[in-house]
Design an enzyme around this catalytic site. Structure first.
Site, PDB file in Angstrom:
ATOM      1  N   PHE A 139      27.249  -1.247 -57.604  1.00 40.19           N
ATOM      2  CA  PHE A 139      26.252  -0.855 -56.917  1.00 40.19           C
ATOM      3  C   PHE A 139      26.629  -0.946 -55.253  1.00 40.19           C
ATOM      4  CE2 PHE A 139      22.517  -1.780 -54.376  1.00 40.19           C
ATOM      5  CZ  PHE A 139      21.441  -0.841 -55.076  1.00 40.19           C
ATOM      6  N   ASP A 224      33.276  -3.974 -50.403  1.00 44.18           N
ATOM      7  CA  ASP A 224      31.993  -4.030 -50.182  1.00 44.18           C
ATOM      8  C   ASP A 224      31.496  -5.583 -50.514  1.00 44.18           C
ATOM      9  OD1 ASP A 224      29.228  -4.224 -50.307  1.00 44.18           O
ATOM     10  OD2 ASP A 224      29.038  -2.373 -51.477  1.00 44.18           O
ATOM     11  N   LYS A 253      23.384  -7.723 -46.214  1.00 42.12           N
ATOM     12  CA  LYS A 253      22.537  -8.603 -46.638  1.00 42.12           C
ATOM     13  C   LYS A 253      22.071  -9.952 -45.538  1.00 42.12           C
ATOM     14  CE  LYS A 253      21.458  -7.148 -51.114  1.00 42.12           C
ATOM     15  NZ  LYS A 253      22.262  -6.189 -51.741  1.00 42.12           N
TER      16      LYS A 253
HETATM   17  C1  PLP Z   1      22.435  -4.858 -51.664  1.00 36.56           C
HETATM   18  C2  PLP Z   1      23.580  -3.890 -51.795  1.00 36.56           C
HETATM   19  C3  PLP Z   1      23.902  -2.611 -51.176  1.00 36.56           C
HETATM   20  C4  PLP Z   1      22.738  -1.928 -50.482  1.00 36.56           C
HETATM   21  O1  PLP Z   1      22.260  -2.521 -49.356  1.00 36.56           O
HETATM   22  P1  PLP Z   1      20.790  -2.308 -48.834  1.00 36.56           P
HETATM   23  O2  PLP Z   1      20.527  -3.051 -47.585  1.00 36.56           O
HETATM   24  O3  PLP Z   1      19.798  -2.335 -49.750  1.00 36.56           O
HETATM   25  O4  PLP Z   1      21.069  -0.920 -48.440  1.00 36.56           O
HETATM   26  C5  PLP Z   1      25.077  -2.305 -50.995  1.00 36.56           C
HETATM   27  N1  PLP Z   1      26.076  -2.812 -51.694  1.00 36.56           N
HETATM   28  C6  PLP Z   1      26.138  -4.037 -52.317  1.00 36.56           C
HETATM   29  C7  PLP Z   1      27.108  -4.927 -52.965  1.00 36.56           C
HETATM   30  C8  PLP Z   1      24.759  -4.671 -52.380  1.00 36.56           C
HETATM   31  O5  PLP Z   1      24.603  -6.008 -52.958  1.00 36.56           O
END
Ligand code: PLP
Length: 398
Positions: A139, A224, A253
């Site tokens: 994700f 990420d 986050k």
């Molecule tokens: C939440 C998340 C995203 C996206 O972040 P948003 O602030 O919701 O756009 C991307 N990568 C990972 C691993 C995430 O947990």
């Protein structure tokens, strides 16, 4: 007093129908607890999806936001502010990388990464060096670029055609990785621990293979760490436990203490690819959010806190595995999940919330995710376990 039905009806009438909300209006929060509009108190083990690492209404964060908001909230990136450089410096020091680009969200940090590696690919191998290798079950966000890197059909359906040039490989499948990475690849991107995918870690051997193949084919390795970074696993970055170092990483986050901010942080090799005018945005790294993030990092980067997170996580993992109806518990630090023997995780989560006042999250039919604030106490952990056990043992009343 605001009325629940009023609030819910208005949203149903006026919002695009993109969120399936629980029947709960949260009015305020303090530490590991949130309170609904009728004053009922809930133990929050989702923390705004991993955002509230310091819990709610942390006094230092509240003070910084208040004081800075009274001075200046927004100036755009046409000018300097006092904090953006300090924040970039701190993130670079923390990661051993060289430069940062700020965004308003995680998905935008990924978009920045994607544009950067495409430009880097063009510079080293021409326009054909444009393929990005990503993982199945990943994700990376919901915008079209980040979505194209997200290897889960449920997020992608209805939005084709996707951005071209993305290859997916299964996590921890070194053979498939080798087959996917060639000279047309400009980047490999992965979450060291998949979050939305249900707390699934990449092994050390797989990460090392990513590093080796990225080097061999002049591709960038991007981690990420939007969910797993910033102390969540008991390390500043989750990848540090593996010893494999990326060329760039994304964070978001927890970084803003609840305010929206993300960052792309790059090493030397990628640091000069983008030039003025190549990429940008109106809001990011503004004085309020950057000042807040500096304070957040100050609190989150305490080695004693990290040790405690590792210790708490190990204990919690062992206790979760012993719960009724749980077939497995997994995760690192305070990024954990339990696997249920039956496909009713969403029901258990709903019951835990509405009947036992414990906020949890289901990432799938059999998976419950826990992302408690990193400041959680031993007593709060024990209380959460009691409530989760009760939710698992009871039948739904609602
Ligand atoms: C939440 C998340 C995203 C996206 O972040 P948003 O602030 O919701 O756009 C991307 N990568 C990972 C691993 C995430 O947990």
């Amino acid at each position: 007093m605001p009325d629940f039905n009023d609030i819910a009806t208005r949203e149903r009438n006026y919002l695009l129908n993109t969120y399936a909300r629980y029947p709960l209006v949260i009015a305020r929060g303090k530490g590991v607890h949130v309170f609904d509009i009728e004053g009922r108190r809930y133990l929050d083990f989702v923390g705004g999806l991993g955002v509230n690492a310091l819990g709610h209404a942390h006094p230092r964060i509240v003070r910084v936001i208040r004081e800075q908001a009274a001075k200046v909230i927004h100036i755009s990136n046409l000018y300097y502010n006092e904090y953006q450089g300090l924040l970039a410096e701190k993130l670079c020091t923390l990661s051993g990388l060289d430069r940062a680009f700020f965004s308003n969200s995680g998905t935008e940090a990924i978009e920045g990464a994607l544009k950067l590696v495409r430009a880097a690919g063009h510079a080293t191998g021409g326009a054909d060096k444009c393929v990005v290798v990503a993982l199945e079950n990943s994700f990376h966000g919901r915008t079209m670029g980040a979505l194209a890197l997200t290897g889960q059909a449920k997020y992608r359906k209805d939005f084709d055609p996707m951005l071209e040039g993305v290859r997916f490989v299964p996590r921890n499948d070194v053979e498939a990785l080798r087959a996917a990475v060639d000279d047309s690849v400009c980047a490999i991107i992965l979450e060291p621990i998949q979050g939305e995918g249900g707390i699934q870690a990449s092994g050390q051997e797989f990460l090392a293979a990513c590093r080796e193949l990225a080097d061999r084919h002049q591709a960038a390795l991007i981690f990420d760490e939007i969910q797993c970074g910033l102390g969540r696993t008991g390390h500043a970055w989750a990848y540090q436990a593996s010893g494999v170092v990326p060329d760039a990483l994304t964070t978001a986050k927890a970084l803003g203490g609840g305010l929206p901010i993300g960052a792309l942080i790059t090493g030397e090799r990628l640091a000069d690819v983008l030039q003025p005018g190549d990429h940008g945005s109106t809001f990011p790294g503004g004085p309020v959010v950057a000042a807040a993030a500096l304070a957040v990092l100050d609190v989150l980067l305490d080695p004693a806190l990290h040790e405690r997170i590792q210790d708490l996580g190990a204990r919690l993992l062992a206790e979760l595995a012993e719960l009724p109806r749980v077939t497995a518990a997994r995760g690192v630090g305070l990024m954990l999940a339990v696997e249920l023997e039956t496909g009713d995780a969403p029901d258990v989560v709903r019951r835990a919330l509405l009947e036992h006042r414990l906020v949890l999250n289901a990432t799938g039919p059999t998976t419950i995710r826990l992302l408690p604030p990193l400041i959680v106490t031993d007593e709060e952990l024990a209380e959460a376990l009691r409530r989760l056990r009760a939710a698992l043992e009871s039948e739904s009343q609602v």
